[in-house]
Scaffold this motif. Structure first.
Motif, PDB file in Angstrom:
ATOM      1  N   ASP A   1     -11.843  13.317  -0.168  1.00 49.01           N
ATOM      2  CA  ASP A   1     -10.736  12.768  -0.949  1.00 49.01           C
ATOM      3  C   ASP A   1     -10.540  11.268  -0.722  1.00 49.01           C
ATOM      4  N   ASP A   2     -11.368  10.662   0.147  1.00 53.94           N
ATOM      5  CA  ASP A   2     -11.317   9.204   0.305  1.00 53.94           C
ATOM      6  C   ASP A   2     -12.019   8.476  -0.838  1.00 53.94           C
TER       7      ASP A   2
ATOM      8  N   GLU B   1      -2.432  21.854  -4.425  1.00 56.04           N
ATOM      9  CA  GLU B   1      -2.691  20.439  -4.731  1.00 56.04           C
ATOM     10  C   GLU B   1      -3.732  20.211  -5.813  1.00 56.04           C
TER      11      GLU B   1
ATOM     12  N   GLN C   1      -3.471  16.769  -7.448  1.00 58.02           N
ATOM     13  CA  GLN C   1      -2.212  16.034  -7.456  1.00 58.02           C
ATOM     14  C   GLN C   1      -2.141  15.228  -6.178  1.00 58.02           C
ATOM     15  N   LYS C   2      -1.867  13.928  -6.285  1.00 58.77           N
ATOM     16  CA  LYS C   2      -1.664  13.133  -5.074  1.00 58.77           C
ATOM     17  C   LYS C   2      -0.257  13.405  -4.594  1.00 58.77           C
ATOM     18  N   VAL C   3      -0.126  14.217  -3.551  1.00 52.28           N
ATOM     19  CA  VAL C   3       1.202  14.569  -3.063  1.00 52.28           C
ATOM     20  C   VAL C   3       1.448  13.803  -1.771  1.00 52.28           C
ATOM     21  N   GLU C   4       2.541  13.071  -1.718  1.00 49.37           N
ATOM     22  CA  GLU C   4       2.880  12.333  -0.495  1.00 49.37           C
ATOM     23  C   GLU C   4       3.824  13.190   0.339  1.00 49.37           C
ATOM     24  N   HIS C   5       3.281  13.942   1.261  1.00 43.75           N
ATOM     25  CA  HIS C   5       4.114  14.792   2.114  1.00 43.75           C
ATOM     26  C   HIS C   5       4.721  13.962   3.243  1.00 43.75           C
ATOM     27  N   PRO C   6       5.966  14.293   3.661  1.00 45.15           N
ATOM     28  CA  PRO C   6       6.530  13.570   4.816  1.00 45.15           C
ATOM     29  C   PRO C   6       5.697  13.800   6.074  1.00 45.15           C
ATOM     30  N   VAL C   7       5.705  12.771   6.934  1.00 44.87           N
ATOM     31  CA  VAL C   7       4.905  12.857   8.174  1.00 44.87           C
ATOM     32  C   VAL C   7       5.803  13.326   9.318  1.00 44.87           C
TER      33      VAL C   7
ATOM     34  N   ARG D   1       1.587  16.587   8.483  1.00 41.40           N
ATOM     35  CA  ARG D   1       2.315  16.412   7.229  1.00 41.40           C
ATOM     36  C   ARG D   1       3.122  17.685   6.995  1.00 41.40           C
TER      37      ARG D   1
END
Ligand code: CP
Length: 467
Positions: free
Chosen positions: A12-13, A203, A355-361, A391
């Motif tokens: 995914d990079d 995702e 889907q680019k999901v920004e999960h909290p860290v 995450r």
């Protein structure tokens, strides 16, 4: 969009379009392998292989030599200062000051990410335990693209050790992003790990359909399929169809059958493993007589052991030696792009189905640890400087995904760092599945592996603790 100075730790990079640009450059390189000698002159690649390798190491090294660069290498942990207890972060800092790019294979899952975090030069993951092997996926997709002229709407069957096969995990994410339908054909007990399945369904916008019924009946009409994963690009939305229609659809043909060996080095040698070896499914000429395989590319990352009969080698459908050979132009293109000695034009041909999901860290000094004993974050040499990091991928149930190895765990007990009025008597912990726990903001969340741990930090049980 620039790929220069990036890392390739997971598939995914690189985006679909970046992958396509890389493949176009690999085509150019393949057409003139002998004319690329000036591209990386003066550059040095460090080749660190702490697990056995033939293809990946030698093709990376040959690729760099063909680009005119030079290679420094370490192929045995015992011959490096890691054997004296050095952390891989310290090793990464040092090697990053000697080389312009680092290629690393390591048995710990997440090791390549740590090297990338500390090296200061581009890092390429050449396989980290059972986690990922992204450059193998680049070679696999390049092979399919060469044969099929497209990577869109493919139907791919994955065969063998889906649980431990790192090439499988990277390939699955890339295929899902490209809108493929994926058929899972695991050996007994070697199904995909739950965390990979969960990522696919949350995702990558597709649907997972278990299909045990497909293999029942007086005569087995299809090869043994455990589940089908379908992304929205599939023309017939197989997931909506009953089993009988799925059966008919699949008989229309499979683009590629991707075979993998039993990863015995990732399991404890037990009596069960001996049994598993006997039951491991084999691909041979007989299986390939099936109508669904008439035009199928037979692929394998290699090395093979017994799961792919040598009689298939002379079959024009066999692709595995081509996959290995394509390692040279694909890795030449990758090195040249990451070092910035060749630029590529990125078009917008391929949509992504992820889907680019920004999960909290979640990252704290104390609290939960990754549940994977092979994760880099659990190794004695690394815990001195590294904090476990996750995450938060779901709040119900509260689920943490390790940023290094991507294994998931469900939290049991939680507290807020912002307890009511700051009074010690309000310093309480709760069950993670209680409604009170769900009110805690991610930034204030403290997660405990056990009640003992919570109490050791002077938290007391609230009335929202269930046992
Ligand atoms: N496919 C692959 O990774 O092969 P090696 O283990 O020989 O590098």
């Amino acid at each position: 969009m620039k790929l220069t100075n990036r890392n390739l730790v997971t598939i995914d990079d690189v985006s679909n379009d970046e992958m396509e640009a890389l493949f176009c450059l690999a085509d150019d390189m393949a057409n003139s392998l002998d004319s690329q000698y000036g591209l990386c002159q003066g550059k040095i690649m460090a080749s660190l292989f702490f697990e056995p390798s033939t293809r990946t190491r030698l093709s990376f090294e040959a690729a760099m030599l063909r680009l005119g660069g030079r290679v420094i290498s370490a192929v045995d942990v015992g011959a490096t200062s890691l054997a004296k207890g050095e952390s891989i972060a310290d090793m990464a800092r040092v090697v990053g000051s000697y080389a312009d790019v680092i290629v690393i294979r390591h048995p710990w899952e997440g090791a390549a990410r740590v090297v990338a975090d500390y090296a200061g030069v581009p890092v390429i993951n050449a396989g980290d335990g059972g986690h990922e092997h992204p450059t193998q996926t680049l070679c696999d997709l390049y092979t399919i693209r060469k044969q099929r002229r497209t990577l869109k709407a493919l139907r791919i069957a994955l065969w063998g050790d889906l649980r431990h096969g790192r090439t499988i995990h990277s390939l699955i994410y890339a295929l899902a992003r490209l809108g493929a339908s994926i058929l899972f054909c695991p050996g007994p007990g070697l199904e995909l790990p739950e965390h990979v399945l969960r990522r696919l369904s949350t995702e990558y916008k597709g649907e997972l359909r278990r299909c045990a019924n497909l293999n029942q009946g007086p005569e087995r009409e299809l090869f043994p399929i455990d589940a089908v994963y379908i992304t929205p690009s599939s023309p017939h939305q197989l997931a909506m169809l009953p089993d009988i229609s799925v059966r008919v659809e699949l008989k229309a043909g499979v683009d590629a059958l991707y075979v993998t060996r039993l990863q015995k080095e990732r399991q404890a040698p037990t009596v069960e493993q001996q049994e598993l070896k006997k039951k491991y499914p084999v691909v041979d000429k007989e299986l390939l007589k099936g109508k669904e395989f008439a035009k199928t590319l037979v692929m394998h990352p290699l090395p093979r052991v017994d799961e792919l009969a040598c009689e298939v080698d002379s079959d024009p459908r066999s692709m595995y030696f081509k996959q290995a050979a394509y390692g040279i132009p694909v890795r030449m293109a990758l090195i040249a792009i990451l070092l910035g000695t060749r630029d590529v034009a990125i078009s917008r041909e391929y949509n992504s189905f992820a889907q680019k999901v920004e999960h909290p860290v979640y990252k704290r000094d104390s609290g939960v640890k990754c549940c994977n004993t092979n994760c880099v974050s659990n190794q004695e040499t690394e815990t001195k400087y590294m904090r476990p990091e996750f995450r938060i991928v779901s709040s119900e149930p509260l689920t943490l995904r390790c940023i290094y190895c991507e294994h998931e765990l469900h939290a049991k007990y939680v507290a807020s760092s912002d307890w009511h009025q700051g009074k010690l008597e309000n310093k309480k912990y709760h069950s993670a599945n209680s409604h009170w726990a769900r009110k805690i903001k991610p930034g204030n969340l403290i997660i405990f592996a056990s009640e003992d741990e919570a109490q050791a930090q002077q938290f007391k049980p609230s009335s929202y603790v269930t046992r």
